[in-house]
Design an enzyme around this catalytic site. Structure first.
Site, short mmCIF file in Angstrom:
data_model
loop_
_atom_site.label_atom_id
_atom_site.label_comp_id
_atom_site.label_asym_id
_atom_site.label_seq_id
_atom_site.Cartn_x
_atom_site.Cartn_y
_atom_site.Cartn_z
N HIS A 24 38.99 13.53 31.71
CA HIS A 24 37.90 12.77 31.07
C HIS A 24 36.81 13.73 30.64
CE1 HIS A 24 34.20 10.12 31.39
NE2 HIS A 24 34.84 9.72 30.31
N ASP A 46 36.62 8.69 24.63
CA ASP A 46 35.50 8.45 25.54
C ASP A 46 34.59 7.36 24.98
OD1 ASP A 46 33.38 8.64 27.37
OD2 ASP A 46 33.53 10.81 27.49
N MET A 56 32.01 19.08 11.71
CA MET A 56 30.94 20.03 11.43
C MET A 56 30.10 19.56 10.25
SD MET A 56 31.05 24.17 10.88
CE MET A 56 32.09 24.12 9.46
N TYR A 97 30.98 25.33 16.48
CA TYR A 97 31.76 26.50 16.90
C TYR A 97 31.74 26.64 18.43
CZ TYR A 97 31.68 28.12 12.00
OH TYR A 97 31.82 28.24 10.64
N TYR A 115 35.80 21.21 5.61
CA TYR A 115 35.20 20.49 6.75
C TYR A 115 36.20 19.51 7.36
CZ TYR A 115 30.85 22.57 5.16
OH TYR A 115 29.86 23.48 4.80
N ASN A 117 38.03 19.99 10.15
CA ASN A 117 38.22 20.08 11.59
C ASN A 117 37.50 18.93 12.28
OD1 ASN A 117 39.70 22.52 11.55
ND2 ASN A 117 37.80 23.63 11.20
#
Length: 130
Positions: A24, A46, A56, A97, A115, A117
Site C-alpha cells: 500500500h 489508493d 508530469m 523525477y 508527457y 509517463n
C-alpha cells in the site's frame, strides 16, 4: 508470455511479480495506454490520497507554446473505467523525477507520447465480510 486465464498478455511474469510485491502506497511508473488498461485490471488504486495517478506538469516553455497532451485524456478515461473518481494530478517536473526514482518499479514501454509517463499509487483491496 503469461499463460493464465484472465491475465492480459501484455503483463510479463516480471511485471506481475512486481505488482504482487507492491505494498500500500508503493508507486509504479508506466507509459502506453494499453499497458495502463491491463495494469488497472489488477492493481487497486489508493483511495486515501488526493489522486492515485500523477503525470508530469508541462514545463513553462511547453505551456507557453500551447503544447497539447492528448494521452492524458486516454489515461483519465482508463482511470475512470477502473473506478477511480479522482482527477489525474500534475506534478512539477523535478518532483516527478524524484517520485519516479523512489517508485517500487519502473516499466519501460517505449511510449512516445509527449508527457506520457504516469505514476500510480497502489491502494488496498476492499475487505469483504466473511
Amino acid at each position: 508470455m503469461v499463460a493464465l486465464k484472465g491475465i492480459p498478455a501484455l503483463l510479463s511474469p516480471e511485471l506481475l511479480f512486481a505488482l504482487a510485491r507492491m505494498g500500500h502506497g508503493d508507486e509504479i511508473g508506466l507509459g502506453i495506454p494499453v499497458l495502463l488498461e491491463a495494469v488497472l485490471k489488477l492493481l487497486p488504486l489508493d483511495t486515501y490520497v488526493e489522486s492515485p495517478a500523477a503525470v508530469m506538469e508541462l514545463v513553462p516553455s511547453d505551456k507557453e507554446r500551447g503544447l497539447k497532451t492528448p494521452v492524458w485524456k486516454d489515461y483519465e478515461l482508463l482511470l475512470l473505467r477502473a473506478g477511480c473518481t479522482k482527477a489525474l494530478v500534475t506534478i512539477e517536473r523535478f518532483e516527478f523525477y524524484e517520485r519516479a526514482k523512489k517508485a517500487f518499479a519502473i516499466v519501460a514501454t517505449g511510449e512516445t507520447a509527449l508527457y506520457g509517463n504516469i505514476i500510480l499509487k497502489k491502494g488496498t483491496l476492499a475487505l469483504t465480510p466473511m
